[in-house]
Enzyme design. Structure first.
Site, PDB file in Angstrom:
ATOM      1  N   GLU A 258       0.830  -1.206   0.000  1.00  0.00           N
ATOM      2  CA  GLU A 258       0.000   0.000   0.000  1.00  0.00           C
ATOM      3  C   GLU A 258       0.866   1.258   0.000  1.00  0.00           C
ATOM      4  O   GLU A 258       0.578   2.236  -0.708  1.00  0.00           O
ATOM      5  CB  GLU A 258      -0.930   0.009   1.226  1.00  0.00           C
ATOM      6  CG  GLU A 258      -1.851   1.223   1.228  1.00  0.00           C
ATOM      7  CD  GLU A 258      -2.626   1.378   2.524  1.00  0.00           C
ATOM      8  OE1 GLU A 258      -3.128   0.379   3.066  1.00  0.00           O
ATOM      9  OE2 GLU A 258      -2.724   2.526   2.997  1.00  0.00           O
TER      10      GLU A 258
ATOM     11  N   THR B  19      -3.321   3.428   5.432  1.00  0.00           N
ATOM     12  CA  THR B  19      -4.667   3.446   6.023  1.00  0.00           C
ATOM     13  C   THR B  19      -4.771   2.689   7.346  1.00  0.00           C
ATOM     14  O   THR B  19      -5.617   3.020   8.171  1.00  0.00           O
ATOM     15  CB  THR B  19      -5.699   2.839   5.043  1.00  0.00           C
ATOM     16  OG1 THR B  19      -5.271   1.529   4.683  1.00  0.00           O
ATOM     17  CG2 THR B  19      -5.832   3.675   3.783  1.00  0.00           C
TER      18      THR B  19
END
Lengths: 283, 283
Positions: free
Chosen positions: A125, A162
């Protein structure tokens, strides 16, 4: 027979569930594809897709299909370009929260901020976010890492992976402030599911006699739930499947807490719940 | 005779010195004015200006002169309007660092941020900043004060009173982050003179035999320097003038540290230095 309590979120997170839904729709239409990396870190789910002809590729060139699915983690824009240049169609299952991190990182870099990405280096990510930051983001997690970047008098932009916790973001921002920057602009790209799950596991562990975490032994978020549970509940166990449950764990237990990680299928957790509920704990 | 050591900044801060320079230039040209509030919190300096016909007024209407000086603290835009409407000329001695806080507060409010001003309620500088924030800033200093404002999902803008310490800003930002806002944008409006003076006083106090702070007993920043000195040096004294110095304070002292607050005139500090240097400390 003990009573089993479960928190609201005990299984797939929003982004993972959405990616699996997208995959399912294509399969139902008879349209086949490969996934770039494992769609989720759960061996059963991946094996199940393999059976349906959906393979995991580590590079778009490896795929023999004309469609490639980008999983919830997202990828850098260069990878999107690469897939397009190979003439393949993209099935974009990037989590909308990750997309928000991409957009925020790019916006901050384009507005002249020196960008810090709070996250783990080499995490897929984070590599995607760095790509959208035009390669200009510094990935940091610890105070010392921030101390090593000269931010005095600069406009500092901050986003995070996140799954980062509040404490990670606070550590980085406090370290940035120490350097007396001109400005600090933090765009909140945290998806609070990780933190909510941990808080819920902590509260549950305080109340119950036995705590059971369901999920892969290699899943980092599942292991963290297990560690937290052990801290607050004397009897805590981590299982990958209901088959591992032992009746003696629940001796004299009146209330049992059960939850799972973000990559644990709901049926795995529910099966554990049902199995425990059938144990005779009076013996 | 002891050796006296002084830090780089031992007297008027930049903004105060600049305001006094501006006042001086007008007086030299034979142009007279009143000051809106005391130009600095030092009775000698204010008395000296009084002798020259420069009076302190608490309200523009009180003044009989055609010019009003706005001191380094700055004022709200409504006050500027009021002076103009009275047909009086403004001599603007607002500290440029305070001006930056005014502009930043207004910019953040105009860009739709919910504004927090880290500072002391009722402080003249803060009242000015609030004015430029179109009355929309929440003045906060403690965690609980931030907790009482609903910031979840909001874009939060933050500026501070120029004299705030890093720790004050960190406390507020950490409390804001806890609420999971959409964005946090902090424009650094701190003037680090307060913190640099305190750090310098601390380091000096650790090294010397006796520490002397020069400044008004009612000046908050001077008192803070004295408190820090007492913490790190067994013999620490606060004096308003060299006349208060007692030779017995310096008995057997080899090295003495001397510094002053942001409203202490340089000559007051230097006079203290010279007096100490003449004491015979061998007795």
């Amino acid at each position: 027979m003990p009573k089993v309590i479960m928190p609201d979120e005990y299984s797939f997170c929003f982004g993972v569930e959405r990616a699996l839904e997208i995959a399912k729709k294509y399969i139902e239409k008879g349209e086949y594809f490969d996934t770039l990396g494992e769609i989720i870190h759960n061996p059963h789910v991946v094996a199940d897709l393999e059976k349906k002809g959906i393979h995991v590729v580590n590079n778009p060139e490896e795929s023999k299909k004309d469609k490639i699915l980008i999983r919830s983690h997202g990828v850098a824009p260069e990878v999107v370009e690469k897939i397009k240049n190979l003439g393949k169609e993209i099935i974009d299952a990037t989590c909308p929260f990750v997309k928000h991190a991409h957009d925020s990182a790019r916006k901050l870099v384009d507005e002249g901020y020196c960008l810090l990405i709070v996250g783990k280096k080499h995490h897929p990510e984070v590599i995607g976010i760095q790509g959208y930051a035009r390669g200009k983001g510094h990935v940091v997690l610890k105070e010392e890492e921030v101390d090593n970047i000269n931010l005095k008098g600069k406009k500092v932009g901050i986003v995070s992976q996140t799954t980062m916790l509040l404490a990670n973001v606070q550590t980085v921002i406090n370290a940035v402030l120490k350097q007396n920057p001109k400005e600090v602009r933090y765009i909140n790209t945290r998806c609070s599911t990780t933190e909510r799950r941990q808080n819920a596991a902590r509260e549950l562990a305080k109340m119950v006699d036995v705590m059971v975490i369901v999920g892969g032994r290699h899943s980092s978020n599942t292991n963290r739930l297990y560690e937290i549970s052990k801290e607050y509940c004397k009897r805590a166990y981590l299982v990958e499947s209901y088959r591992e449950l032992r009746p003696e764990w629940f001796k004299h237990a009146k209330v049992v807490g059960v939850t799972g990680g973000a990559s644990t299928p709901p049926e795995d957790v529910l099966k554990v719940k049902e199995t425990i509920e059938k144990f005779n704990t009076r013996r």
